[in-house]
Motif scaffolding. Sequence first.
Motif, mmCIF file in Angstrom:
data_model
loop_
_atom_site.group_PDB
_atom_site.id
_atom_site.type_symbol
_atom_site.label_atom_id
_atom_site.label_comp_id
_atom_site.label_asym_id
_atom_site.label_seq_id
_atom_site.Cartn_x
_atom_site.Cartn_y
_atom_site.Cartn_z
ATOM 1 N N GLN A 65 29.960 33.032 33.190
ATOM 2 C CA GLN A 65 31.539 32.337 32.728
ATOM 3 C C GLN A 65 31.186 32.336 31.088
ATOM 4 O O GLN A 65 30.303 32.334 30.680
ATOM 5 N N SER A 69 39.133 31.529 28.542
ATOM 6 C CA SER A 69 39.718 32.517 29.519
ATOM 7 C C SER A 69 41.115 32.817 28.809
ATOM 8 O O SER A 69 41.468 31.799 27.595
ATOM 9 N N TYR A 70 41.842 33.581 29.264
ATOM 10 C CA TYR A 70 43.273 33.897 28.372
ATOM 11 C C TYR A 70 44.008 34.164 29.552
ATOM 12 O O TYR A 70 43.777 35.014 30.505
ATOM 13 N N SER A 79 37.644 27.344 30.294
ATOM 14 C CA SER A 79 36.808 27.939 31.429
ATOM 15 C C SER A 79 35.609 26.798 31.240
ATOM 16 O O SER A 79 35.744 25.495 31.545
ATOM 17 N N GLU A 164 35.712 35.255 25.870
ATOM 18 C CA GLU A 164 35.945 35.152 27.369
ATOM 19 C C GLU A 164 34.533 36.085 27.774
ATOM 20 O O GLU A 164 33.588 36.166 27.221
ATOM 21 N N THR A 510 45.365 35.750 35.425
ATOM 22 C CA THR A 510 44.984 35.739 34.148
ATOM 23 C C THR A 510 45.018 36.992 33.390
ATOM 24 O O THR A 510 44.942 38.165 34.160
ATOM 25 N N ILE A 512 42.339 38.496 32.142
ATOM 26 C CA ILE A 512 41.512 39.297 32.280
ATOM 27 C C ILE A 512 41.099 39.818 33.814
ATOM 28 O O ILE A 512 40.068 40.292 34.316
ATOM 29 N N GLU A 516 38.070 37.791 36.164
ATOM 30 C CA GLU A 516 38.168 36.073 36.081
ATOM 31 C C GLU A 516 37.390 35.724 37.378
ATOM 32 O O GLU A 516 37.302 36.119 38.461
#
Length: 525
Positions: A65, A69-70, A79, A164, A510, A512, A516
Amino acid sequence: MKKSSRLIAGLVGLAGLTLAAAAGAQEKPTPGGTLNMIAQPEPPMLMVGLNTQGPTLYVGGQIYQGLLSYGKDLKVLPSLAKAWEVSEDGLTYTFTIQEGVKWHDGKPFSAEDVVFTADKFLREAHPRWRYIANTYIESITSPSPDTVVFKLKRPFSAFLYAFELSSFPVVPKHVYDGTDYRTNPANQTPIGTGPFKFKEWKRGSYIHLVKNEDYWKPGMPHLDELYFRIVPDAASRAVAFEKGTVDVLRGGDVEGFEVRRLSKLQGVTTTTDGWEMYSPLVFMQWNMRKAPFDNKLVRKAIMHAIDRDFIVRNVWFGLGKPAVSPFASTTRFFSDDVSTYPFDLAKAKELIAQSGVKPQEHTIRLMPIPYGTQWDRMAEYVKQQLEQLGFKVDIRAVDAGGWSQALSEWDFDITFNFTYQYGDPALGVARHYLSTNIIKGTPFANNEGYQNPAVDELFLKAASAVDEAEAKAAYAEVQKMITDDVALGWLFEQRNVTIMRDKVKNLVRTGIGVNESMDDVWIAK
């Protein structure tokens, strides 16, 4: 949270927003079950810190991880970091990490792991982070067990986009410190903080991950296990989904015409969401250290000889958009005020004549990226077009590991590549053109050997800008220069479709997408 400028303000978002809240209200999850997916092609490794190819991220994203995150709107989400602050001058970033996190071997996770990851591991092993660390970071410290502070030498407007999974996978200090990162045995049995733990890798058959019972989010993950099936043949992958052997097809798993057919099956859902952070752009990459690609007129000729509309329509079945710039049109600071190269074979031959290069004296090794038959067909088309210019062309087929190694060591003439843009050109685009990023060891740096001091200066100016108008102007100018130099051969912007069974819930939440953590994914009974 303090914000130093309009530009930084647009990046920060809400520190307290949770992924569950970002996803919106959901049905009540059903615990248990197995999710079957496909790893295509079979990844060379699962250690995300050492390899950022798509299949590695897909599988490794459940093991490792990042700090952040986005969202699909590119808002910053927590995260492993639960909160963050940015100083008014844009030079100090303070992260507060989650409590109660453990590594998969039971050892506690702490801020020291983050400092080690940032200041040692990724600074040595990760080309994008190495550039950020060496160019912008003054110090990385941990004043307390749950706090990490990054002090920058100068403002870097894209900094909050750099955390990320693929850019900043946090790795265990107690496993890697003092070792040779690339030969550490843990690379084969990866240890992360993610919702699933490595169980087994049967080469050529499957990768098996199982539920992390000590996961730091209460009540998660919902699933018991994940299987990533290795199915080399595209037609067999389509059959596997149709028969229910696999539940999810990621973008690129099947041919474009199969996407259309499988999407219409009963009990199937599709989405193009989940690529907002990446905005992948496909390009030809040529080795400018050697003839004939050291000649700009030859590069311009090749661009005129390639019909990008034909490639999108007939090779990729409409799953893309012809590219005109190094920046994807979906990303910040894109400009179409650039040098363009419409398909014109007569113009291409004219430029070859002007270049002084004698094509018949050159045999070009064309190395397709080994991600499926669509890439092979595109290689055949490009070979045909280069031969119309008089070049001799040999297609050199390699596996995923061989492609990565050859490109990393600059042992190529021309190849295809596609890379992620990471929400900001300072992260996903500049790396391909900065002379300081001509480094061996990764397929995702300035492998072509392009050098232009004015481009270096403009990228640095844009990334350090605290005013958005200043950044926009610099990026517009850099796009003009790069397209005139034809540093790469931009082909098209990918449009990826994720296909899944209706029973698979909450998969793409998300920006990504399927990379994710699948901690909140569940299967309806």
